[in-house]
Write a protein that holds these residues in place. Sequence first.
Motif, short mmCIF file in Angstrom:
data_model
loop_
_atom_site.label_atom_id
_atom_site.label_comp_id
_atom_site.label_asym_id
_atom_site.label_seq_id
_atom_site.Cartn_x
_atom_site.Cartn_y
_atom_site.Cartn_z
N LEU A 232 -74.27 -5.71 117.42
CA LEU A 232 -75.54 -6.34 117.66
C LEU A 232 -76.35 -5.82 119.26
O LEU A 232 -77.36 -5.58 119.18
CB LEU A 232 -75.34 -8.00 117.72
CG LEU A 232 -76.71 -8.66 117.69
CD1 LEU A 232 -77.75 -8.35 116.79
CD2 LEU A 232 -76.47 -10.05 117.96
N VAL A 233 -75.43 -6.06 120.11
CA VAL A 233 -76.08 -5.71 121.57
C VAL A 233 -76.63 -4.27 121.53
O VAL A 233 -77.51 -3.94 122.04
CB VAL A 233 -75.06 -6.04 122.71
CG1 VAL A 233 -75.48 -5.53 123.95
CG2 VAL A 233 -74.97 -7.65 122.64
N GLY A 234 -75.55 -3.41 121.00
CA GLY A 234 -75.92 -1.91 121.03
C GLY A 234 -77.09 -1.66 120.29
O GLY A 234 -78.18 -0.85 120.49
N GLU A 235 -77.34 -2.41 119.09
CA GLU A 235 -78.49 -2.30 118.24
C GLU A 235 -79.81 -2.98 118.88
O GLU A 235 -80.76 -2.18 118.81
CB GLU A 235 -78.30 -2.74 116.93
CG GLU A 235 -77.24 -2.42 116.06
CD GLU A 235 -77.13 -3.05 114.76
OE1 GLU A 235 -77.52 -4.33 114.61
OE2 GLU A 235 -76.21 -2.56 113.94
N LEU A 236 -79.64 -3.93 119.67
CA LEU A 236 -80.66 -4.46 120.15
C LEU A 236 -81.31 -3.58 121.38
O LEU A 236 -82.29 -3.31 121.79
CB LEU A 236 -80.45 -5.89 120.66
CG LEU A 236 -80.19 -6.98 119.76
CD1 LEU A 236 -79.80 -8.28 120.34
CD2 LEU A 236 -81.56 -7.44 119.00
N TRP A 237 -80.20 -3.18 122.27
CA TRP A 237 -80.42 -2.13 123.57
C TRP A 237 -81.50 -1.02 122.75
O TRP A 237 -82.14 -0.74 123.39
CB TRP A 237 -79.23 -1.94 123.90
CG TRP A 237 -79.53 -0.49 125.02
CD1 TRP A 237 -80.23 -0.61 126.16
CD2 TRP A 237 -78.91 0.59 124.71
NE1 TRP A 237 -80.24 0.75 126.85
CE2 TRP A 237 -79.28 1.46 125.81
CE3 TRP A 237 -78.36 1.21 123.83
CZ2 TRP A 237 -79.07 2.92 126.17
CZ3 TRP A 237 -77.94 2.60 124.15
CH2 TRP A 237 -78.43 3.33 125.22
N GLN A 238 -80.89 -0.44 121.89
CA GLN A 238 -81.75 0.76 121.41
C GLN A 238 -82.85 0.59 120.76
O GLN A 238 -83.81 1.42 121.01
CB GLN A 238 -80.68 1.37 120.34
CG GLN A 238 -79.44 1.94 120.73
CD GLN A 238 -78.67 2.95 119.72
OE1 GLN A 238 -78.52 2.28 118.60
NE2 GLN A 238 -78.27 4.10 119.81
N ARG A 239 -83.13 -0.70 120.25
CA ARG A 239 -84.46 -0.99 119.66
C ARG A 239 -85.59 -1.63 120.82
O ARG A 239 -86.69 -1.16 120.67
CB ARG A 239 -84.20 -2.27 118.68
CG ARG A 239 -85.24 -2.81 118.03
CD ARG A 239 -85.10 -3.78 116.94
NE ARG A 239 -83.90 -3.70 116.26
CZ ARG A 239 -83.18 -4.69 115.97
NH1 ARG A 239 -83.12 -5.85 116.66
NH2 ARG A 239 -82.04 -4.42 115.43
N ARG A 240 -85.08 -2.28 121.65
CA ARG A 240 -85.77 -3.02 122.69
C ARG A 240 -85.91 -1.65 123.91
O ARG A 240 -86.99 -1.55 124.64
CB ARG A 240 -84.87 -3.98 123.51
CG ARG A 240 -84.83 -5.02 122.42
CD ARG A 240 -86.27 -5.69 122.55
NE ARG A 240 -86.42 -6.83 121.88
CZ ARG A 240 -86.96 -8.41 122.17
NH1 ARG A 240 -87.67 -8.15 123.51
NH2 ARG A 240 -86.81 -9.16 121.58
N GLY A 241 -84.92 -0.80 124.15
CA GLY A 241 -85.04 0.19 125.20
C GLY A 241 -85.15 -0.31 126.78
O GLY A 241 -85.45 0.45 127.59
N CYS A 242 -84.63 -1.50 127.06
CA CYS A 242 -84.58 -1.99 128.52
C CYS A 242 -83.50 -1.56 129.05
O CYS A 242 -82.32 -1.04 128.11
CB CYS A 242 -84.42 -3.56 128.26
SG CYS A 242 -83.31 -4.44 127.23
N ALA A 243 -83.36 -1.68 130.15
CA ALA A 243 -81.87 -1.39 131.00
C ALA A 243 -80.95 -2.44 130.99
O ALA A 243 -81.56 -3.63 130.57
CB ALA A 243 -82.15 -1.00 132.63
N VAL A 244 -79.64 -2.15 130.73
CA VAL A 244 -78.60 -3.21 130.39
C VAL A 244 -77.47 -3.00 131.69
O VAL A 244 -77.16 -1.98 131.73
CB VAL A 244 -78.03 -3.21 129.27
CG1 VAL A 244 -77.04 -4.09 129.07
CG2 VAL A 244 -79.20 -3.53 128.09
N LEU A 245 -77.03 -3.92 132.39
CA LEU A 245 -76.13 -3.92 133.16
C LEU A 245 -74.96 -5.12 132.45
O LEU A 245 -75.28 -6.12 132.57
CB LEU A 245 -76.57 -4.29 134.62
CG LEU A 245 -75.18 -4.40 135.75
CD1 LEU A 245 -74.51 -2.84 135.65
CD2 LEU A 245 -75.61 -4.75 136.89
N LEU A 246 -73.61 -4.49 132.03
CA LEU A 246 -72.88 -5.39 131.23
C LEU A 246 -71.64 -5.53 132.20
O LEU A 246 -71.31 -4.45 132.44
CB LEU A 246 -72.50 -4.65 129.97
CG LEU A 246 -71.26 -5.37 129.39
CD1 LEU A 246 -71.43 -6.47 128.84
CD2 LEU A 246 -70.81 -4.36 128.12
#
Length: 256
Positions: free
Chosen positions: A176-190
């Motif tokens: 889900l997080v991977g899909e949300l990131w690709q859809r949203r296009g925001c930077a992510v620091l995990l």
Amino acid sequence: MATDVHGAVTPTPSEDHSAAVRVSGLSRTFDGRRVIDGLELTVRPGEFVALLGRSGCGKSTLLKILAGLDRDIQGTALVPRRKATAFQAPRLMPWKRVWRNVLLGLPGKPERALAERALAEVGLDHRVDAWPKTLSGGEAQRASLARALVREPDLLLLDEPFGALDALTRIKAQRLVGELWQRRGCAVLLVTHDVEEAVLLADRVLVMDDGVIAHETRIDLPRPRDISDPGFGELRAQLLDRLGVEAPTATPVPAA
């Protein structure tokens, strides 16, 4: 404009969209012990970065600084104005229904429809009116993600968000997080302890040690990623070795 962790507006290279996070000479000391020591870090807009390291190496401290929750620092930490954080514990208010939890902390009087859209995005549209105590662990974590996404962040900070989930729910949450990131296009620091999770999700994996970024690995595997891919296994083994952990070997299956 980017903001520093003290909230002051600061002209930086982020203004030309070259960086979502720019950290320079960052140090943080607790009781005379320097947990972060002159750390340097840049995260590009839209980049997914995973941060690994042993317990106590300063990963979560760095995340709290970037989230604006820890301001007693030396050096510079520049982040976007629009940022959001999701922690391992969902931190839902038990006396508020799920949709009200999603809107918690937003300025003004945001409408319920805003929460409903965010909850639908994480697959919780059927739990809008539920009480937090009735949610499963995975549902509570998705509600926490919806609360972060409703802020339309340019930077999403994730601190071990799947750590308390069972194995199957964790896999679903990672996807889900991977899909949300690709859809949203925001930077992510995990921030994570899970090397496999880091290789599965990130564009770049960093290893933190002795208060600095000690190692960097770029993940060029195509998406969606397959953990059975030999290239995936090689990267996982390299990172485990860098962390001082011996990679598991396959157990031979006895002949019938």
